[in-house]
Design an enzyme around this catalytic site. Structure first.
Site, PDB file in Angstrom:
ATOM      1  N   PRO A 101     -25.514 -53.733  23.896  1.00 37.15           N
ATOM      2  CA  PRO A 101     -26.085 -52.409  24.139  1.00 37.15           C
ATOM      3  C   PRO A 101     -26.112 -52.111  25.631  1.00 37.15           C
ATOM      4  CG  PRO A 101     -27.789 -53.962  23.506  1.00 37.15           C
ATOM      5  CD  PRO A 101     -26.480 -54.670  23.319  1.00 37.15           C
ATOM      6  N   LYS A 102     -25.889 -50.852  25.971  1.00 37.31           N
ATOM      7  CA  LYS A 102     -25.916 -50.428  27.376  1.00 37.31           C
ATOM      8  C   LYS A 102     -27.256 -49.776  27.671  1.00 37.31           C
ATOM      9  CE  LYS A 102     -23.458 -47.780  30.899  1.00 37.31           C
ATOM     10  NZ  LYS A 102     -24.719 -47.364  31.537  1.00 37.31           N
TER      11      LYS A 102
END
Length: 338
Positions: free
Chosen positions: A32-33
């Site tokens: 995930p960013k």
């Protein structure tokens, strides 16, 4: 040789979707960013040495985060981690709170650390026990990172970034996790990739929403607009800035030039200074226009204080919509709704 700041972080190039498994060496690793401050953390090589926190551009900011410096006592010496500094505040990840922390002076840094504690989300290990790992493949560096958290029983403020090799799971993150404020999208790395500082060898996919706003000013000229400055009216009838577009394509600029009219005296944005980027001291040279053209655009989830921090992508003019149909500034919690 041991790594010392400044160290150029490895970067990512934007993609519209998650690529095929064979796109990067060794298969895909997906994370995930998070929407925070990219930072490299350096623990001292000798007892009593300084803990350093370096930004993406090479500045040292550890004086603003005394809570992370104190917590680094849990970490082994001569360690270098790559990650994201975030602040969890009022039940959500808050970029505004993070900005306050990053701008804090010596007098306020300690107080803000208590009321708005920072967290470091680690997603890469570049050095451990004084041994450089940048030439090792990502899979090896990830294994070192995971063992670090296990061996030292690390907890807050240290967080191990989730990772999967399953594109279907990452797609679910992109569709569901990004509904949480502070998670922008998905990072894609190659399991066989070395850490190449400064290169855009990774990929990033951001979740985008479609929204509408009023064109209040442009850069360039009315005959050839380059960037649109967008706004929404608040409940007092004032036009409030909400974002700016990326440079327009020629066809879009030609369409808009036929619709835009110069803003006259008394325009709501007369004399207003627009920054070239979020937090940038450089100002744009803007021309006000009559705020009666509605633009539809695509934006990511970096939304704070009623505005989009990153440039949005112009999609089309909404000739079927009037300014009265555009959501009011701050009308809802969902960025697409104001």
């Amino acid at each position: 040789m041991m790594l010392r700041p400044p160290v150029e972080p490895m970067l990512a190039q934007a993609r519209e979707g998650i690529p095929a498994p064979g796109t990067l060496p060794g298969g895909l690793a997906l994370e995930p960013k998070f929407d925070g401050y990219r930072a490299l953390l350096f623990t001292p090589s000798e007892p009593g040495g300084p803990v350093l926190l370096q930004t993406r551009r090479g500045s040292l900011i550890q004086q603003h985060f005394p809570d992370l410096v104190a917590a680094a006592a849990q970490l082994p010496q001569a360690l270098v981690l790559d990650g994201e500094v975030v602040v969890w505040h009022e039940e959500r990840l808050s970029f505004e709170a993070l900005q306050r922390r990053a701008a804090s002076g010596a007098r306020t840094a300690e107080a803000l650390a208590r009321s708005m504690p920072a967290h470091f989300i680690a997603f890469d290990a570049l050095q451990k026990d004084g041994q450089e790992l940048v030439r090792e493949p990502y899979a090896r560096r990830r294994a070192v990172l995971e063992s670090l958290f296990t061996e030292h029983s690390l907890g807050p403020p240290w967080t191990l970034c989730p990772m999967t090799t399953d594109p279907a799971a990452a797609q679910q993150w992109l569709e569901e996790w990004t509904e949480v404020r502070g998670i922008e999208g998905v990072m894609i790395k190659g399991l066989g990739q070395r850490y190449a500082g400064g290169s855009r060898g990774w990929f990033k996919v951001k979740r985008r929403t479609t929204a509408e706003a009023v064109v209040g000013a442009v850069t360039g000229s009315l005959a050839r607009p380059q960037v649109l400055l967008l706004g929404r009216f608040d409940d007092h009838g004032r036009l409030r800035p909400v974002g700016r577009t990326t440079p327009l394509r020629p066809a879009a600029a030609a369409e808009l030039s036929a619709l835009l009219r110069p803003g006259g005296p008394g325009h709501a944005w007369e004399g207003v200074r627009f920054s070239a980027a979020w937090g940038s001291p450089r100002a744009l040279e803007a021309l006000t226009v009559v705020p009666d053209v509605v633009a539809e655009f695509h934006a990511d989830t970096a939304f704070e204080r009623g505005a989009w921090r990153h440039p949005v992508r112009f999609a089309r003019v909404r000739l079927d919509t009037t300014v009265d149909d555009v959501p009011l500034f701050g009308a809802g919690q969902d960025p697409a709704e104001g």
